[in-house]
Design a protein around this motif. Structure first.
Motif, PDB file in Angstrom:
ATOM      1  N   LEU A  52       0.827  -1.214   0.000  1.00 48.01           N
ATOM      2  CA  LEU A  52       0.000   0.000   0.000  1.00 48.01           C
ATOM      3  C   LEU A  52       0.859   1.260   0.000  1.00 48.01           C
ATOM      4  O   LEU A  52       0.497   2.263  -0.609  1.00 48.01           O
ATOM      5  N   LEU A  53       2.006   1.211   0.672  1.00 48.20           N
ATOM      6  CA  LEU A  53       2.950   2.328   0.613  1.00 48.20           C
ATOM      7  C   LEU A  53       3.452   2.495  -0.815  1.00 48.20           C
ATOM      8  O   LEU A  53       3.521   3.611  -1.334  1.00 48.20           O
ATOM      9  N   GLY A  54       3.776   1.385  -1.465  1.00 48.68           N
ATOM     10  CA  GLY A  54       4.200   1.437  -2.864  1.00 48.68           C
ATOM     11  C   GLY A  54       3.109   1.968  -3.781  1.00 48.68           C
ATOM     12  O   GLY A  54       3.384   2.731  -4.719  1.00 48.68           O
ATOM     13  N   ARG A  55       1.876   1.599  -3.501  1.00 47.55           N
ATOM     14  CA  ARG A  55       0.745   2.093  -4.296  1.00 47.55           C
ATOM     15  C   ARG A  55       0.622   3.602  -4.137  1.00 47.55           C
ATOM     16  O   ARG A  55       0.438   4.329  -5.113  1.00 47.55           O
ATOM     17  N   TRP A  56       0.713   4.056  -2.881  1.00 49.00           N
ATOM     18  CA  TRP A  56       0.621   5.496  -2.633  1.00 49.00           C
ATOM     19  C   TRP A  56       1.730   6.235  -3.379  1.00 49.00           C
ATOM     20  O   TRP A  56       1.478   7.229  -4.068  1.00 49.00           O
ATOM     21  N   LEU A  57       2.958   5.740  -3.263  1.00 44.82           N
ATOM     22  CA  LEU A  57       4.081   6.371  -3.959  1.00 44.82           C
ATOM     23  C   LEU A  57       3.885   6.332  -5.471  1.00 44.82           C
ATOM     24  O   LEU A  57       4.225   7.293  -6.176  1.00 44.82           O
ATOM     25  N   GLY A  58       3.333   5.237  -5.959  1.00 42.66           N
ATOM     26  CA  GLY A  58       3.106   5.095  -7.396  1.00 42.66           C
ATOM     27  C   GLY A  58       2.085   6.074  -7.943  1.00 42.66           C
ATOM     28  O   GLY A  58       2.111   6.398  -9.141  1.00 42.66           O
ATOM     29  N   HIS A  59       1.200   6.569  -7.086  1.00 42.83           N
ATOM     30  CA  HIS A  59       0.202   7.546  -7.520  1.00 42.83           C
ATOM     31  C   HIS A  59       0.686   8.993  -7.378  1.00 42.83           C
ATOM     32  O   HIS A  59       0.061   9.905  -7.924  1.00 42.83           O
ATOM     33  N   LEU A  60       1.791   9.215  -6.679  1.00 42.09           N
ATOM     34  CA  LEU A  60       2.282  10.580  -6.487  1.00 42.09           C
ATOM     35  C   LEU A  60       2.629  11.296  -7.790  1.00 42.09           C
ATOM     36  O   LEU A  60       2.296  12.481  -7.938  1.00 42.09           O
ATOM     37  N   PRO A  61       3.275  10.640  -8.760  1.00 48.96           N
ATOM     38  CA  PRO A  61       3.622  11.368  -9.992  1.00 48.96           C
ATOM     39  C   PRO A  61       2.417  11.946 -10.739  1.00 48.96           C
ATOM     40  O   PRO A  61       2.547  12.929 -11.451  1.00 48.96           O
ATOM     41  N   GLU A  62       1.265  11.361 -10.555  1.00 44.93           N
ATOM     42  CA  GLU A  62       0.060  11.899 -11.206  1.00 44.93           C
ATOM     43  C   GLU A  62      -0.614  12.977 -10.350  1.00 44.93           C
ATOM     44  O   GLU A  62      -1.657  13.499 -10.717  1.00 44.93           O
ATOM     45  N   PRO A  97      -3.411   9.895   7.119  1.00 45.22           N
ATOM     46  CA  PRO A  97      -4.294  10.799   6.378  1.00 45.22           C
ATOM     47  C   PRO A  97      -4.231  10.583   4.857  1.00 45.22           C
ATOM     48  O   PRO A  97      -5.265  10.599   4.178  1.00 45.22           O
ATOM     49  N   ALA A  98      -3.032  10.367   4.329  1.00 43.96           N
ATOM     50  CA  ALA A  98      -2.877  10.164   2.887  1.00 43.96           C
ATOM     51  C   ALA A  98      -3.550   8.878   2.418  1.00 43.96           C
ATOM     52  O   ALA A  98      -4.033   8.802   1.287  1.00 43.96           O
ATOM     53  N   PHE A  99      -3.603   7.885   3.276  1.00 40.22           N
ATOM     54  CA  PHE A  99      -4.221   6.597   2.940  1.00 40.22           C
ATOM     55  C   PHE A  99      -5.743   6.637   3.105  1.00 40.22           C
ATOM     56  O   PHE A  99      -6.419   5.659   2.826  1.00 40.22           O
ATOM     57  N   GLY A 100      -6.280   7.752   3.617  1.00 40.85           N
ATOM     58  CA  GLY A 100      -7.718   7.864   3.821  1.00 40.85           C
ATOM     59  C   GLY A 100      -8.174   7.405   5.199  1.00 40.85           C
ATOM     60  O   GLY A 100      -9.366   7.201   5.423  1.00 40.85           O
ATOM     61  N   ILE A 131      -6.723   3.928   0.283  1.00 38.27           N
ATOM     62  CA  ILE A 131      -5.573   3.428  -0.481  1.00 38.27           C
ATOM     63  C   ILE A 131      -5.788   1.965  -0.885  1.00 38.27           C
ATOM     64  O   ILE A 131      -5.348   1.540  -1.940  1.00 38.27           O
ATOM     65  N   ALA A 132      -6.509   1.217  -0.069  1.00 39.04           N
ATOM     66  CA  ALA A 132      -6.768  -0.191  -0.386  1.00 39.04           C
ATOM     67  C   ALA A 132      -7.619  -0.331  -1.645  1.00 39.04           C
ATOM     68  O   ALA A 132      -7.493  -1.318  -2.376  1.00 39.04           O
ATOM     69  N   LYS A 133      -8.476   0.665  -1.922  1.00 37.53           N
ATOM     70  CA  LYS A 133      -9.346   0.620  -3.100  1.00 37.53           C
ATOM     71  C   LYS A 133      -8.754   1.360  -4.291  1.00 37.53           C
ATOM     72  O   LYS A 133      -9.320   1.324  -5.381  1.00 37.53           O
ATOM     73  N   ALA A 134      -7.618   2.023  -4.090  1.00 33.41           N
ATOM     74  CA  ALA A 134      -6.977   2.748  -5.189  1.00 33.41           C
ATOM     75  C   ALA A 134      -6.452   1.756  -6.221  1.00 33.41           C
ATOM     76  O   ALA A 134      -6.153   0.596  -5.902  1.00 33.41           O
ATOM     77  N   GLU A 135      -6.329   2.236  -7.437  1.00 34.85           N
ATOM     78  CA  GLU A 135      -5.814   1.407  -8.530  1.00 34.85           C
ATOM     79  C   GLU A 135      -4.395   0.922  -8.199  1.00 34.85           C
ATOM     80  O   GLU A 135      -3.524   1.727  -7.864  1.00 34.85           O
ATOM     81  N   PRO A 136      -4.152  -0.389  -8.268  1.00 36.39           N
ATOM     82  CA  PRO A 136      -2.792  -0.880  -8.042  1.00 36.39           C
ATOM     83  C   PRO A 136      -1.819  -0.299  -9.076  1.00 36.39           C
ATOM     84  O   PRO A 136      -2.226   0.073 -10.179  1.00 36.39           O
ATOM     85  N   VAL A 137      -0.539  -0.209  -8.698  1.00 36.21           N
ATOM     86  CA  VAL A 137       0.493   0.263  -9.619  1.00 36.21           C
ATOM     87  C   VAL A 137       1.505  -0.862  -9.823  1.00 36.21           C
ATOM     88  O   VAL A 137       1.678  -1.719  -8.950  1.00 36.21           O
TER      89      VAL A 137
END
Length: 167
Positions: free
Chosen positions: A39-49, A118-121, A57-63
């Motif tokens: 989930l940390l990797g997913r969060w980081l993967g969404h930062l560039p966008e 907070p960032a993970f919701g 974060i659990a429901k966010a699109e996997p990267v």
């Protein structure tokens, strides 16, 4: 002789490994799962966008490679926090003592409470979770274990690679 950077990396990686070992012991004895670093990797993967905060974060699109990104970030962050301890207490790495290590570990709880959760919701200090007090306790426990890891890893590095006097 280890450079300060090499000491910092060894201590940070060692302390983070102790934290992970502690998490595994907690999982095996209580059934409580540690953070899935995917989930940390997913969060980081969404930062560039430009996505910093997620509803979940659990429901966010996997990267791609989120597990590897998360684990690399986890150990990098653990090493950076070790670097803060060593930078603020330069002699500590040569003669580690438990109190600064434990206090540093506990202070690092600010990162999940005020940044990651907070960032993970999950809200500030897990306020949006079903049992915020339990989540807070778990964060404190995990980061206290990291603090113990700082002391153990610092002591091991000081034994293996003592700082030599100049002269």
């Amino acid at each position: 002789m280890f450079s300060t950077l090499a000491r910092t990396v060894a201590i940070g990686v060692g302390a983070t490994a102790v934290m992970d070992l502690g998490g595994e012991i907690v999982r095996r004895t209580t059934g409580v799962q540690p953070l899935d670093y995917r989930l940390l990797g997913r969060w980081l993967g969404h930062l560039p966008e430009g996505t910093v905060r997620h509803e979940s974060i659990a429901k966010a699109e996997p990267v791609p490679h989120e597990r590897e990104i998360g684990w690399a970030a986890h150990y990098s962050i653990g090493t950076a926090f070790a670097g803060l301890l060593i930078a603020t207490r330069p002699g500590w790495a040569n003669k580690p003592t438990p109190l600064p290590a434990l206090l540093t570990g506990l202070a690092t709880t600010a990162a999940p409470w005020f940044i990651m959760q907070p960032a993970f919701g999950l809200g500030v200090a897990a306020a949006k979770t079903p049992k915020p007090a339990v989540a807070r306790w778990r964060s404190l426990r995990t980061h206290a274990i990291y603090g113990v890891g700082l002391y153990l890893a610092g002591s091991a590095v000081a034994q293996v690679a003592p700082k030599r006097a100049k002269g």
